[in-house]
Design an enzyme around this catalytic site. Structure first.
Site, PDB file in Angstrom:
ATOM      1  CG  HIS A   1      25.517  87.397  50.010  1.00 55.00           C
ATOM      2  ND1 HIS A   1      26.404  87.344  51.063  1.00 55.00           N
ATOM      3  CD2 HIS A   1      25.695  88.612  49.435  1.00 55.00           C
ATOM      4  CE1 HIS A   1      27.083  88.481  51.125  1.00 55.00           C
ATOM      5  NE2 HIS A   1      26.669  89.263  50.154  1.00 55.00           N
TER       6      HIS A   1
ATOM      7  CB  CYS B   1      31.458  84.168  53.061  1.00 48.08           C
ATOM      8  SG  CYS B   1      30.669  83.539  54.492  1.00 48.08           S
TER       9      CYS B   1
HETATM   10  C1  CIR Z   1      28.525  91.404  55.474  1.00 46.67           C
HETATM   11  O1  CIR Z   1      27.411  91.769  55.845  1.00 46.67           O
HETATM   12  O2  CIR Z   1      29.023  91.792  54.429  1.00 46.67           O
HETATM   13  C2  CIR Z   1      29.296  90.460  56.373  1.00 46.67           C
HETATM   14  N1  CIR Z   1      29.028  90.751  57.740  1.00 46.67           N
HETATM   15  C3  CIR Z   1      28.926  89.028  56.071  1.00 46.67           C
HETATM   16  C4  CIR Z   1      29.319  88.612  54.689  1.00 46.67           C
HETATM   17  C5  CIR Z   1      29.059  87.167  54.446  1.00 46.67           C
HETATM   18  N2  CIR Z   1      29.455  86.825  53.130  1.00 46.67           N
HETATM   19  C6  CIR Z   1      28.942  85.828  52.439  1.00 46.67           C
HETATM   20  O3  CIR Z   1      28.048  85.133  52.887  1.00 46.67           O
HETATM   21  N3  CIR Z   1      29.395  85.646  51.211  1.00 46.67           N
END
Ligand code: CIR
Length: 257
Positions: free
Chosen positions: A162, A249
């Site tokens: 991201h 997150c």
């Molecule tokens: C994903 O791949 O969507 C989750 N395992 C990790 C999301 C992390 N989100 C973020 O950094 N905003």
């Protein structure tokens, strides 16, 4: 001072089946992840946030990462339609919690957007175009926010999941970034601090008031932040990191309004 609300969601029983894009799958200790998440919530509370904890859903492995499913502005909230199909049902509970605070708008299919790709800098909103976030979603967001005077621009994200894996705000006029993943020239007017080269994933920091929550695992970057005069609170998020998550997150922060 208006109260800061922090929406969080507990760790799913299925956390070990999380989405992974850039990292190999490693064993995740769900019990330890829960303890780390509790400590993260306590850290937010210690900084004056009113922490709301939504229950986990055993059918939604990544539900702890609430940042990706919604964007909360002072005026409206936007439900994002996450790029990973396995994550779209996470929106139901988060949207329900947000209706108490904001009018909800939605990113419409087929476009997708993860909140982790949205960096808000005052009235400027930077959207990372990534494997999760489409240009069409950025255009939808721009249209939703235009009436409120926000300017939305895009940056291509490569090398990491991201935009906010690569860059976050760490003070009013300061950003923390990994120069291998994002060009400081894209942020004219901001003081850009670089992560220590030995800690490439250390750029994800969470600014709360005048303090920054930052992962315990990155002592060299922490020293750089402290040297820049930034107050740092550390949290151990080793299990979230195995799921490609960080500190931004796991919460949605906004003022009660
Ligand atoms: C994903 O791949 O969507 C989750 N395992 C990790 C999301 C992390 N989100 C973020 O950094 N905003």
């Amino acid at each position: 001072m208006p109260e800061t609300i922090a929406i969080t969601r507990d760790v799913s029983d299925a956390f070990a089946q999380c989405e992974l894009t850039h990292q190999p799958r490693e064993p995740i200790d769900v019990g330890r992840a829960r303890a780390q998440h509790r400590a993260y919530c306590a850290c937010l509370a210690s900084l004056g946030c009113r922490v709301e904890r939504l229950p986990a859903d055993p059918a939604l492995p990544d539900c702890v990462f609430v940042e990706d499913v919604a964007l909360v502005f002072d005026e409206i909230a936007v439900m994002t339609r996450p790029g990973a199909a396995s994550r779209r049902a996470e929106a139901t509970a988060v949207g329900h919690a947000l209706t108490a605070f904001r009018a909800l708008h939605h990113i419409a299919p087929p476009d997708t957007l993860d909140g982790g790709d949205v960096l808000r800098l005052g009235r400027q909103v930077v959207v990372g175009l990534s494997t999760r976030t489409t240009a069409g979603a950025a255009a939808q967001l721009a249209a939703l926010l235009a009436p409120f005077g926000y300017e939305v621009r895009t940056l291509t994200v490569s090398g990491c999941l991201h935009l906010k894996t690569a860059v976050t705000q760490v003070a009013g006029e300061a950003l923390l970034l990994n120069p291998a993943w994002v060009d400081a020239a894209a942020f004219a007017g901001y003081r850009c601090l670089a992560v220590d080269p030995s800690e490439p994933t250390a750029a994800n920091a969470l600014l709360v008031g005048d303090a920054v929550i930052h992962p315990l695992a990155f002592p060299h970057t922490r020293a750089r932040l402290q040297h820049a005069g930034i107050r740092v609170l550390t949290v151990d998020v080793s299990e979230m990191a195995k799921a490609e998550g960080g500190v931004t997150c796991c919460s949605l922060l906004f003022t009660a309004g």
